[in-house]
Design an enzyme around this catalytic site. Structure first.
Site, mmCIF file in Angstrom:
data_model
loop_
_atom_site.group_PDB
_atom_site.id
_atom_site.type_symbol
_atom_site.label_atom_id
_atom_site.label_comp_id
_atom_site.label_asym_id
_atom_site.label_seq_id
_atom_site.Cartn_x
_atom_site.Cartn_y
_atom_site.Cartn_z
ATOM 1 N N ASN A 1 0.853 -1.192 0.000
ATOM 2 C CA ASN A 1 0.000 0.000 0.000
ATOM 3 C C ASN A 1 0.884 1.236 0.000
ATOM 4 O O ASN A 1 1.997 1.209 0.519
ATOM 5 C CB ASN A 1 -0.892 0.003 1.254
ATOM 6 N N HIS B 1 0.826 5.215 1.299
ATOM 7 C CA HIS B 1 0.072 6.070 2.228
ATOM 8 C C HIS B 1 0.707 7.477 2.231
ATOM 9 O O HIS B 1 1.934 7.595 2.330
ATOM 10 C CB HIS B 1 0.095 5.474 3.636
ATOM 11 N N SER C 1 4.723 6.841 2.593
ATOM 12 C CA SER C 1 5.284 5.541 2.978
ATOM 13 C C SER C 1 4.694 4.453 2.089
ATOM 14 O O SER C 1 3.494 4.461 1.812
ATOM 15 C CB SER C 1 4.886 5.191 4.424
ATOM 16 N N ASP D 1 -2.970 0.860 7.791
ATOM 17 C CA ASP D 1 -1.719 1.602 7.573
ATOM 18 C C ASP D 1 -0.650 1.224 8.595
ATOM 19 O O ASP D 1 0.025 2.092 9.160
ATOM 20 C CB ASP D 1 -1.993 3.119 7.612
#
Ligand code: GRF
Length: 233
Positions: free
Chosen positions: A112, A114, A141, A150
């Site tokens: 992911n 972020h 990040s 997250d």
């Protein structure tokens, strides 16, 4: 063989585009096989269609449960030949938490991006929350996804100076520019088999210490971006 990828989007898909562009440039040894969305009007789907990539979209509200929606995505992803061990899943602005069942289907293979320096400012408005807080360094990040929002092990981070009173939109735009550098870089490392998770730590084989950006885009990136992934001057 290029690593087969599925990408999940809910919105504009500029991060998807950044990965596709670096695949085209020969910097990432991977192939995006399918783009999935819970929003039929997500522009990310258009970006995929334009390149002849298969798309799938169903509103999550049509499903009886979170598990049922995720199970259908796992099926679709598998149908495109993306399996645990050889393939990976990228979240690129996908605004839903994944179930443990989904994550178990792709262990250590879901990334992911972020828009904040985790663990600060997790959640849907990372960049805006950082701007409102008045931080002097903001950033983004890339991390492996686990069951907490997250939260998974961090692969790469980039920091940018934040100006007092700059406003959330301006800061988010500068952060997004850097997201488009660090996400493709992380995907390239993953596809090349250079990432190893050890507890909370991600080892990046043959990586270099942090580097600074350029005058147009002052930033600090750790580990260093490699040639091909550096911000444009
Ligand atoms: C990005 O800021 C990303 O960090 C966050 O959602 C936004 C998606 O942007 N998770 P895009 O759809 O890739 O343009």
């Amino acid at each position: 063989m290029p690593m087969p990828l599925a990408v999940l989007v809910s919105g504009g898909g500029s991060n998807l585009q950044s990965v596709l562009d670096k695949i085209d440039a020969g910097c990432i040894d991977a192939e995006v096989r399918v783009v999935l969305s819970n929003k039929a009007d997500a522009f990310g789907l258009e970006r995929a269609k334009k390149r002849g990539i298969a798309t799938w979209s169903r509103p999550h509200t049509e499903f009886s449960s979170r598990q049922a929606f995720d199970a259908e995505m796992v099926r679709v992803i598998g149908d495109h030949g993306i399996c645990s061990g050889t393939g990976a899943v990228l979240l690129a602005g996908f605004m839903r938490m994944l179930t443990p069942e989904f994550l178990r289907a792709f262990p250590e293979a879901v990334l992911n991006i972020h828009p904040a320096l985790l663990p600060s400012f997790p959640g849907t408005h990372g960049a805006a929350d950082a701007a409102a807080y008045g931080v002097r360094l903001a950033g983004c990040s890339v991390h492996f996804v686990d069951e907490i929002m997250d939260h998974g092990p961090v692969v790469i981070q980039a920091a940018v100076p934040a100006q007092p009173g700059e406003g959330a939109d301006a800061l988010a735009a500068r952060i997004l520019k850097l997201e488009h550098c660090i996400y493709p870089q992380a995907v390239a490392w993953l596809a090349a088999g250079r990432l190893k998770i050890e507890g909370r730590h991600v080892m990046v084989r043959r990586s270099h210490p942090a580097t600074c950006g350029n005058a147009d885009l002052p930033c600090l990136v750790s580990p260093a971006l490699e040639p091909g992934f550096l911000p444009e001057p």
